[in-house]
Design an enzyme around this catalytic site. Sequence first.
Site, PDB file in Angstrom:
ATOM      1  N   GLY A 281      -5.271   1.858  -8.002  1.00  8.67           N
ATOM      2  CA  GLY A 281      -6.024   2.208  -6.789  1.00  8.67           C
ATOM      3  C   GLY A 281      -5.475   3.503  -6.199  1.00  8.67           C
ATOM      4  O   GLY A 281      -6.230   4.440  -5.900  1.00  8.67           O
ATOM      5  N   HIS A 282      -4.149   3.588  -6.057  1.00 10.58           N
ATOM      6  CA  HIS A 282      -3.540   4.827  -5.546  1.00 10.58           C
ATOM      7  C   HIS A 282      -3.857   5.994  -6.488  1.00 10.58           C
ATOM      8  O   HIS A 282      -4.160   7.097  -6.039  1.00 10.58           O
ATOM      9  CB  HIS A 282      -2.010   4.701  -5.505  1.00 10.58           C
ATOM     10  CG  HIS A 282      -1.484   3.701  -4.528  1.00 10.58           C
ATOM     11  ND1 HIS A 282      -0.845   2.554  -4.918  1.00 10.58           N
ATOM     12  CD2 HIS A 282      -1.483   3.698  -3.176  1.00 10.58           C
ATOM     13  CE1 HIS A 282      -0.464   1.883  -3.844  1.00 10.58           C
ATOM     14  NE2 HIS A 282      -0.840   2.541  -2.771  1.00 10.58           N
TER      15      HIS A 282
ATOM     16  N   LEU B  46       3.072   2.110  -6.619  1.00  6.17           N
ATOM     17  CA  LEU B  46       1.725   2.626  -6.910  1.00  6.17           C
ATOM     18  C   LEU B  46       1.010   1.812  -7.983  1.00  6.17           C
ATOM     19  O   LEU B  46       1.619   1.352  -8.945  1.00  6.17           O
ATOM     20  CB  LEU B  46       1.827   4.090  -7.355  1.00  6.17           C
ATOM     21  CG  LEU B  46       2.511   5.034  -6.366  1.00  6.17           C
ATOM     22  CD1 LEU B  46       2.538   6.458  -6.923  1.00  6.17           C
ATOM     23  CD2 LEU B  46       1.817   5.010  -5.002  1.00  6.17           C
ATOM     24  N   HIS B  47      -0.296   1.678  -7.804  1.00  3.56           N
ATOM     25  CA  HIS B  47      -1.148   1.019  -8.797  1.00  3.56           C
ATOM     26  C   HIS B  47      -2.350   1.937  -9.038  1.00  3.56           C
ATOM     27  O   HIS B  47      -2.443   3.032  -8.443  1.00  3.56           O
ATOM     28  CB  HIS B  47      -1.569  -0.369  -8.310  1.00  3.56           C
ATOM     29  CG  HIS B  47      -2.109  -0.382  -6.912  1.00  3.56           C
ATOM     30  ND1 HIS B  47      -3.323   0.170  -6.573  1.00  3.56           N
ATOM     31  CD2 HIS B  47      -1.581  -0.859  -5.750  1.00  3.56           C
ATOM     32  CE1 HIS B  47      -3.545   0.013  -5.287  1.00  3.56           C
ATOM     33  NE2 HIS B  47      -2.499  -0.593  -4.747  1.00  3.56           N
TER      34      HIS B  47
ATOM     35  N   MET C 293       2.742   4.215   0.521  1.00  4.27           N
ATOM     36  CA  MET C 293       4.045   3.583   0.733  1.00  4.27           C
ATOM     37  C   MET C 293       4.667   3.218  -0.622  1.00  4.27           C
ATOM     38  O   MET C 293       5.555   2.368  -0.697  1.00  4.27           O
ATOM     39  CB  MET C 293       3.909   2.347   1.624  1.00  4.27           C
ATOM     40  CG  MET C 293       3.388   2.705   3.019  1.00  4.27           C
ATOM     41  SD  MET C 293       3.839   1.527   4.287  1.00  4.27           S
ATOM     42  CE  MET C 293       3.041   0.071   3.671  1.00  4.27           C
TER      43      MET C 293
ATOM     44  N   GLN D 148      -8.022   0.354   8.804  1.00  4.04           N
ATOM     45  CA  GLN D 148      -7.102   1.502   8.862  1.00  4.04           C
ATOM     46  C   GLN D 148      -7.875   2.819   8.781  1.00  4.04           C
ATOM     47  O   GLN D 148      -7.564   3.786   9.489  1.00  4.04           O
ATOM     48  CB  GLN D 148      -6.085   1.407   7.724  1.00  4.04           C
ATOM     49  CG  GLN D 148      -5.226   2.657   7.563  1.00  4.04           C
ATOM     50  CD  GLN D 148      -4.084   2.458   6.599  1.00  4.04           C
ATOM     51  OE1 GLN D 148      -3.046   1.939   6.964  1.00  4.04           O
ATOM     52  NE2 GLN D 148      -4.246   2.887   5.351  1.00  4.04           N
TER      53      GLN D 148
HETATM   54  O1  PAF Z   1      -2.085   2.479   3.583  1.00  5.30           O
HETATM   55  C1  PAF Z   1      -0.862   2.718   3.506  1.00  5.30           C
HETATM   56  O2  PAF Z   1      -0.249   2.654   2.436  1.00  5.30           O
HETATM   57  C2  PAF Z   1      -0.112   3.089   4.768  1.00  5.30           C
HETATM   58  O3  PAF Z   1      -0.592   2.398   5.875  1.00  5.30           O
HETATM   59  C3  PAF Z   1      -0.086   4.611   5.042  1.00  5.30           C
HETATM   60  C4  PAF Z   1      -1.480   5.149   5.310  1.00  5.30           C
HETATM   61  C5  PAF Z   1       0.526   5.337   3.851  1.00  5.30           C
HETATM   62  C6  PAF Z   1       0.770   4.909   6.292  1.00  5.30           C
HETATM   63  O4  PAF Z   1       2.085   4.470   6.114  1.00  5.30           O
END
Ligand code: PAF
Length: 281
Positions: free
Chosen positions: A36-37, A33-34, A30, A153
């Site tokens: 971790g991403h 970004l940091h 979403m 998740q």
């Molecule tokens: O973890 C996230 O950033 C969100 O829940 C995802 C998986 C991108 C879905 O919108």
Amino acid sequence: MKQVYSVTDLRDCLAGERPENKRVGFVPTMGALHDGHLSLVKRCIEENDVCVASIFVNPTQFNNKADLETYPRMPEKDCALLETAGCDYLFTPSEKEMYPEPDTRVFDFGPLAQVMEGAFRPGHFNGVAQIVSKLFDAVGPCRAYFGEKDFQQVAIIRWMVEQLNIPVQIVACPILREADGLAMSSRNMRLTRLQRQKAPLIYQTLKESTGFAPDKTVRETEVFVADRLNSEPLLLVEYFDIVDGYTLSPIRDWKETPYPVGCIAVYCGEVRLIDNITYKI
Ligand code: PAF
């Protein structure tokens, strides 16, 4: 890196890669970004021939309107970070592109979504499943990468992939932490300076609890963590549950599972932070 805005263009681009049997890896995000991403992107690049990332702040997974409105957005910076990291395609669809019609699908995740985030954020995982299934359909990845900070998740997405028979391998990647232990999160940038100073207590307390966990009961451990954090005026624990890491069912005895995981949500002012830790018993 090529930036793509529509599902059709994305499919066209990736169709051009597939005749060579290239493996497509995918990192849905979403934005904001940091590191971790970026660790997910790095792993995706290492394990696949083509790396696709997406940035889409998905409205259907926000059960709180204020949270959606204040969710950090920094598209130019994100784009530059992904480019430098070596990502091949960045998919940044509009809301109309992902939801040309309202998504009326309702998923039943059973007990997996009746606890923790599922209990405190009604509808959240339904929205996650809606968007992730649509993104998987658009990208068609062989592997998709998710951070373990969002422990529940990952379980929900694994379940969805099995239910819908989606041929994608879900890769869960370790939590990245700041030097003081705070789990990296896009929400951290919303913390005031004072809140930021207090937030590391969350992980410090979780870690401390692993030291004595076998000598205390599950309940005593849960109470220790919640009380310690709630004694800090800037923190308010929403839940701290020790669960079976496979089923997410809360446990009462350490012997109930070889994989006990403590999952926590804490309000630090207005900002809701989550984290988790595995107990080695
Ligand atoms: O973890 C996230 O950033 C969100 O829940 C995802 C998986 C991108 C879905 O919108």
